[in-house]
Write a protein that holds these residues in place. Structure first.
Motif, PDB file in Angstrom:
ATOM      1  N   GLU A  44      15.752  77.892  29.097  1.00 18.70           N
ATOM      2  CA  GLU A  44      14.877  79.007  28.773  1.00 18.70           C
ATOM      3  C   GLU A  44      15.698  80.042  28.018  1.00 18.70           C
ATOM      4  N   ASN A  45      15.137  80.558  26.949  1.00 16.98           N
ATOM      5  CA  ASN A  45      15.873  81.458  26.050  1.00 16.98           C
ATOM      6  C   ASN A  45      15.949  82.867  26.640  1.00 16.98           C
ATOM      7  N   ARG A  46      16.587  82.940  27.831  1.00 22.33           N
ATOM      8  CA  ARG A  46      16.631  84.230  28.527  1.00 22.33           C
ATOM      9  C   ARG A  46      17.821  84.234  29.477  1.00 22.33           C
ATOM     10  N   CYS A  47      18.751  85.133  29.257  1.00 20.87           N
ATOM     11  CA  CYS A  47      19.882  85.265  30.172  1.00 20.87           C
ATOM     12  C   CYS A  47      19.368  85.780  31.511  1.00 20.87           C
ATOM     13  N   GLY A  51      18.064  89.352  30.622  1.00 20.72           N
ATOM     14  CA  GLY A  51      16.958  88.847  29.823  1.00 20.72           C
ATOM     15  C   GLY A  51      17.247  88.740  28.339  1.00 20.72           C
ATOM     16  N   MET A  52      18.496  88.944  27.921  1.00 20.39           N
ATOM     17  CA  MET A  52      18.851  88.834  26.507  1.00 20.39           C
ATOM     18  C   MET A  52      18.604  87.408  26.024  1.00 20.39           C
ATOM     19  N   ARG A  53      18.134  87.246  24.793  1.00 15.98           N
ATOM     20  CA  ARG A  53      17.904  85.923  24.240  1.00 15.98           C
ATOM     21  C   ARG A  53      19.233  85.186  24.080  1.00 15.98           C
ATOM     22  N   LEU A  54      19.293  83.974  24.652  1.00 17.50           N
ATOM     23  CA  LEU A  54      20.516  83.177  24.567  1.00 17.50           C
ATOM     24  C   LEU A  54      20.756  82.647  23.160  1.00 17.50           C
ATOM     25  N   THR A  55      19.696  82.601  22.331  1.00 17.33           N
ATOM     26  CA  THR A  55      19.882  82.153  20.952  1.00 17.33           C
ATOM     27  C   THR A  55      20.687  83.165  20.142  1.00 17.33           C
TER      28      THR A  55
END
Length: 567
Positions: A44-47, A51-55
């Motif tokens: 999931e694109n969420r640390c 909640g920062m985008r991992l991308t």
């Protein structure tokens, strides 16, 4: 909302090394990335921290680094391996990136959001022959069903298609079209659909024409562009909010069969067991520090660190020590397990991982050398600095000597009493520099306590200790009776003094899965909704204990008043 299906989410060539690829599936944002060894991850694109985008992060080749606070999450299980602000190694075990089942097959990356498949599933099979050429993918801002309907009429968008021979079939997320061209040449095109969200679909394309792939890429893309413009004409295109996906459901059984192919006496009251596991291919990203759960012939569950593993031979190596005060687990394995015995084991887990790219000082006591040998082997393979210090009672207590003899930097100490160990540890720890501050310890609690005492007395605050325990002596003095309420049923039960929560609830017919029963392994991890907890475990970090929202009920209790558990 989420279907138990596999969806294509990217072409395999889009997951280049040291890159993080953004994708979307059923409204869930995904971060797709490949390790330097070729393993593919779908998270999931969420640390989980902020909640920062991992991308937006960095693919290090072994882990994914969030750019907000520098947290790093390891390939495979998504476990957090580095928190820059945490210098003592007490990283919460709950800090994990949410990972989804992912398979790389037929030139595409496939993801299932709901089921935790650790092996390649059979559901990726379909009735269509797979064309050899993977062409460019194209996004369309239109619902999946509408895109499928138009693809079945693909001949309307390519003026070169022979309408007399055109055929179209649909199977789930796939649309197959074919027709004949000059010289009776049959053209086949397979469209695989990715529902990015309710109003957006990505079309992935394969074609059987590989002699002039560029020509066919242009021709099919031109037709799809016409289809795209027609579908999007007059439609309001809006950005949808990302959907938070549920945790995937475990699809594999809790236990997998493993046959003992070798049993060897390797030290005084210590045997090694080499296990052959037919389903070994399900395990990805095993690294030093990993352990498995083993169900003993008596039905008890115990944890054992992996000393060696071989993916090609499908083998794992563990060590079992006959404990003098065994409660039945080690004795059952030591006395009853022979070659050709079949044991039930879990998939490997790792809460004792090496800091990526850093060397360290390795300290082991007794059978605690098992994960330490694996760590030394990994550090030597990666050409990182290390030294292994092994404490035993006598020369006959040395385990895994064959593996130790293959290492370049090992020292043996015939000492296990605290006063003897303390002097040796002072000398060892005095050499730990701020440049290489990581110290890894595994063994009896006394060894770990002595190390912490020496570090505290000497004021060596730069030393970062990471540890794993095999036992935890729990005191039952001054315990009192209290009440436990189970939130989901609303029922309350009395927990007597001197009786653990798990044992007491078992008598009432409420089962909480346990393993070590000493607060070491984490199997019985339970959420707490209210109450004052007296933590007696060695598994939870200080941060997790201070939060007051979780406990290990196999040893921990109420400090005062009643407890409400989220079960």
């Amino acid at each position: 909302m989420f279907e138990d299906k596999w969806f294509p989410v990217a072409r395999a060539d889009e997951l280049v090394l040291r890159h993080v690829f953004h994708a979307q599936l059923q409204g869930v944002e995904l971060a797709l990335w490949r390790t330097d060894k070729g393993e593919v991850n779908a998270w999931e694109n969420r640390c989980p921290h902020r909640g920062m985008r991992l991308t937006h992060g960095i693919n290090t080749g072994k882990s994914l680094k969030c750019q907000y606070h520098g947290w790093q999450f390891h390939s495979g299980d998504g476990q957090c391996s580095v928190i820059p602000s945490v210098t003592d190694g007490s990283i919460p075990h709950s800090a994990c990136a949410k990972s989804f089942s992912v398979v790389e097959k037929n030139g595409f990356v496939w993801v299932n959001l709901t089921r935790d498949y650790l092996s390649e599933p059979s559901v990726l099979t379909h009735p269509f022959a797979l064309p050899p050429s993977v062409l460019r993918s194209i996004p369309v801002n239109a619902p999946l069903a509408l895109v499928q309907t138009h693809l079945l009429r693909f001949c309307q968008y390519d003026r070169h298609v022979d309408l007399q021979t055109f055929q179209a079939r649909q199977d789930g997320l796939m649309v197959h079209v074919c027709w004949q061209e000059y010289m009776f040449q049959t053209v086949e095109v397979l469209f695989m659909l990715q529902p990015a969200h309710t109003e957006k679909t990505v079309i992935h394309v394969m074609c059987n024409q590989d002699d002039d792939e560029l020509q066919w890429t242009r021709r099919i893309n031109q037709a799809l562009t016409t289809l795209k413009l027609e579908l999007e004409a007059g439609r309001e295109i809006r950005e949808e909010e990302p959907v938070i996906a549920p945790q995937p459901v475990q699809a594999l059984p809790r236990w997998l069969p493993a046959r003992v192919i070798e049993r060897k006496e390797i030290a005084e009251q210590v045997v090694s067991l080499r296990l052959h596991l037919p389903s070994f291919n399900r395990f990805k990203g095993i690294e030093a520090g990993a352990h498995i759960d083993v169900r003993t012939p008596k039905g008890l569950v115990r944890q054992f660190s992996l000393v060696e593993w071989d993916s090609k031979q499908q083998e794992l190596l563990i060590g079992v020590k006959l404990e003098p005060e065994s409660r039945g687990g080690s004795a059952s394995l030591y006395h009853e397990v022979k070659e050709d015995s079949v044991l039930e084991i879990s998939a490997p887990r790792n809460h004792f991982r090496l800091v990526p790219g850093k060397g360290g000082t390795l300290i082991a006591g007794g059978i605690g050398v098992a994960p330490i040998v694996a760590m030394a082997t990994q550090l030597e393979h990666e050409k990182l600095p290390y030294h292994l210090h092994y404490f035993v009672r006598n020369i006959y207590s040395r385990a895994f000597v064959d593996q130790l003899n293959q290492l370049d930097s090992v020292s043996f100490y015939q000492a296990m009493q605290p006063d003897q160990v303390a002097g040796q540890l002072e000398t060892i720890l005095a050499k730990v520099s701020p440049e290489q501050p990581n110290v890894y310890i595994c063994g009896p609690k006394g060894l770990l306590d002595t190390a912490f005492r020496v570090i505290r007395e000497k004021g060596w605050s730069h030393i970062q200790v990471r540890h794993e325990l095999f036992s935890n002596r729990v005191s039952h003095n001054d315990e009192h009776t209290f009440r436990v309420t189970l939130a989901k049923s609303g029922k309350s039960y009395i927990i007597p003094s001197g009786v653990s929560i798990t044992d007491a609830l078992k008598e009432y017919g409420v089962h909480i899965e346990t393993s070590c029963e000493q607060g070491v392994c984490g199997t019985c991890y339970t959420k707490v909704l209210s109450g004052n907890i007296e933590h007696k475990d060695e598994y939870l970090s200080e941060e997790e204990k201070q939060s007051g929202d979780c406990m290990m009920p196999c040893v921990s209790r109420s400090a005062s008043g009643d407890l409400v558990l989220d079960i």
